[in-house]
Write an enzyme that holds these catalytic residues in place. Structure first.
Site, short mmCIF file in Angstrom:
data_model
loop_
_atom_site.label_atom_id
_atom_site.label_comp_id
_atom_site.label_asym_id
_atom_site.label_seq_id
_atom_site.Cartn_x
_atom_site.Cartn_y
_atom_site.Cartn_z
N GLY A 45 16.63 -19.61 0.64
CA GLY A 45 16.57 -20.25 -0.17
C GLY A 45 17.29 -18.88 -1.21
O GLY A 45 17.86 -18.08 -0.76
N GLN A 50 21.92 -13.47 -7.82
CA GLN A 50 21.23 -13.14 -6.64
C GLN A 50 22.64 -12.81 -6.51
O GLN A 50 23.05 -12.27 -5.21
CB GLN A 50 20.96 -13.82 -5.59
CG GLN A 50 19.04 -13.84 -5.80
CD GLN A 50 18.53 -14.27 -4.61
OE1 GLN A 50 18.15 -15.18 -5.29
NE2 GLN A 50 17.98 -13.82 -3.48
N CYS A 99 12.75 -11.37 0.27
CA CYS A 99 14.22 -11.76 -0.55
C CYS A 99 15.30 -11.32 -0.08
O CYS A 99 15.39 -10.47 0.10
CB CYS A 99 13.68 -11.71 -1.56
SG CYS A 99 15.11 -12.22 -3.14
N LEU A 100 15.90 -12.05 -0.30
CA LEU A 100 17.35 -11.40 -0.23
C LEU A 100 17.67 -10.22 -0.88
O LEU A 100 18.66 -8.90 -0.69
CB LEU A 100 19.03 -12.12 0.22
CG LEU A 100 18.67 -13.61 1.56
CD1 LEU A 100 19.59 -14.41 1.01
CD2 LEU A 100 18.51 -12.67 2.61
N HIS A 141 9.49 -19.51 -5.89
CA HIS A 141 10.24 -18.25 -6.00
C HIS A 141 11.12 -17.87 -5.75
O HIS A 141 12.52 -17.27 -6.38
CB HIS A 141 9.76 -17.32 -4.34
CG HIS A 141 11.21 -17.03 -3.53
ND1 HIS A 141 10.66 -15.59 -3.53
CD2 HIS A 141 12.22 -16.42 -3.94
CE1 HIS A 141 11.58 -14.66 -2.94
NE2 HIS A 141 12.76 -14.54 -4.24
N GLU A 142 12.17 -18.82 -6.28
CA GLU A 142 14.05 -19.14 -6.17
C GLU A 142 14.02 -19.25 -8.03
O GLU A 142 14.90 -18.88 -8.39
CB GLU A 142 14.28 -20.22 -5.99
CG GLU A 142 15.10 -20.32 -4.29
CD GLU A 142 14.93 -19.45 -3.49
OE1 GLU A 142 16.31 -18.66 -3.89
OE2 GLU A 142 14.95 -18.09 -2.75
N HIS A 145 13.25 -16.08 -10.06
CA HIS A 145 15.08 -15.92 -10.09
C HIS A 145 15.91 -16.09 -11.61
O HIS A 145 16.85 -14.91 -12.57
CB HIS A 145 15.79 -15.50 -8.96
CG HIS A 145 15.70 -14.79 -7.54
ND1 HIS A 145 15.59 -13.51 -7.94
CD2 HIS A 145 14.87 -15.49 -6.72
CE1 HIS A 145 15.20 -13.13 -6.91
NE2 HIS A 145 15.07 -14.42 -5.63
#
Ligand code: ZN
Length: 187
Positions: A45, A50, A99-100, A141-142, A145
């Protein structure tokens, strides 16, 4: 085009993201670029903050998990202006997340198992649905953000203390990962 990923410490990750309209410039290309960036970074995701944009846009690709989770075969979706409008708090579970934007950090996060979400798809059609399983976790999670939150905000103070040095290393740019990241300005 592969976009650089903004990591922990970048102010855009702490901003409240804004809704967009169908005339958002080059939206189709941006979505294609986000999928390409996500795939190249081996993620599931990616939220627009991000990649440095404070807009409510998320891409999720669970197709990569199909060997373990065949229900997600072919699952690649775009979520525009998504919101979690209801939580089913009767059941939670705790699973490790990464997480990226937080390379090398993995921590268990407790979240509700079922949520109700509202979003527009890539054709700007409105959806209102209950979601569960891995997708529900991934969405939480996404979508966090988009509210300026990251999963490390949801771990215990003790766990946060234990990863303090890892977080500091990220802030100082002392980390390695297999994808392009946006450098933080030197202080
Ligand atoms: Zn993330």
């Amino acid at each position: 085009m592969i976009l650089p990923i903004y990591t922990y410490g970048q102010p855009v990750l702490r901003k409240e993201a804004q809704d967009i309209t169908a005339d958002y410039p080059d939206l189709k290309q941006l979505i294609a670029d986000m999928f390409e960036t996500l795939t190249q970074a081996d993620g599931v995701g990616l939220a627009a903050p991000q990649i440095g944009k404070d807009i409510r846009l998320v891409v999720i690709d669970l197709d990569v998990l199909k060997e373990d989770m065949p229900e997600y075969d072919g699952f690649k979706k775009v979520y525009i202006n998504p919101y979690i409008i209801e939580y089913d708090d009767t059941e939670t579970d705790s699973q490790e997340e990464g997480c990226l934007s937080l390379p090398a950090i993995h921590e268990k996060v407790t979240r509700p198992k079922r949520i109700r979400v509202e979003y527009l798809d890539s054709d700007f059609q409105l959806h209102d649905e209950w979601v569960d399983g891995f997708l529900a976790r991934c969405m939480q999670h996404e979508f966090d953000h988009l509210d300026g939150k990251m999963f490390v905000d949801r771990i215990s103070p003790l766990r946060k203390q234990l990863i303090k040095n890892k977080l500091k290393a990220l802030l100082q740019g002392r980390f390695r990962c297999g994808y392009k990241t946006k450098l933080l300005p030197r202080k």
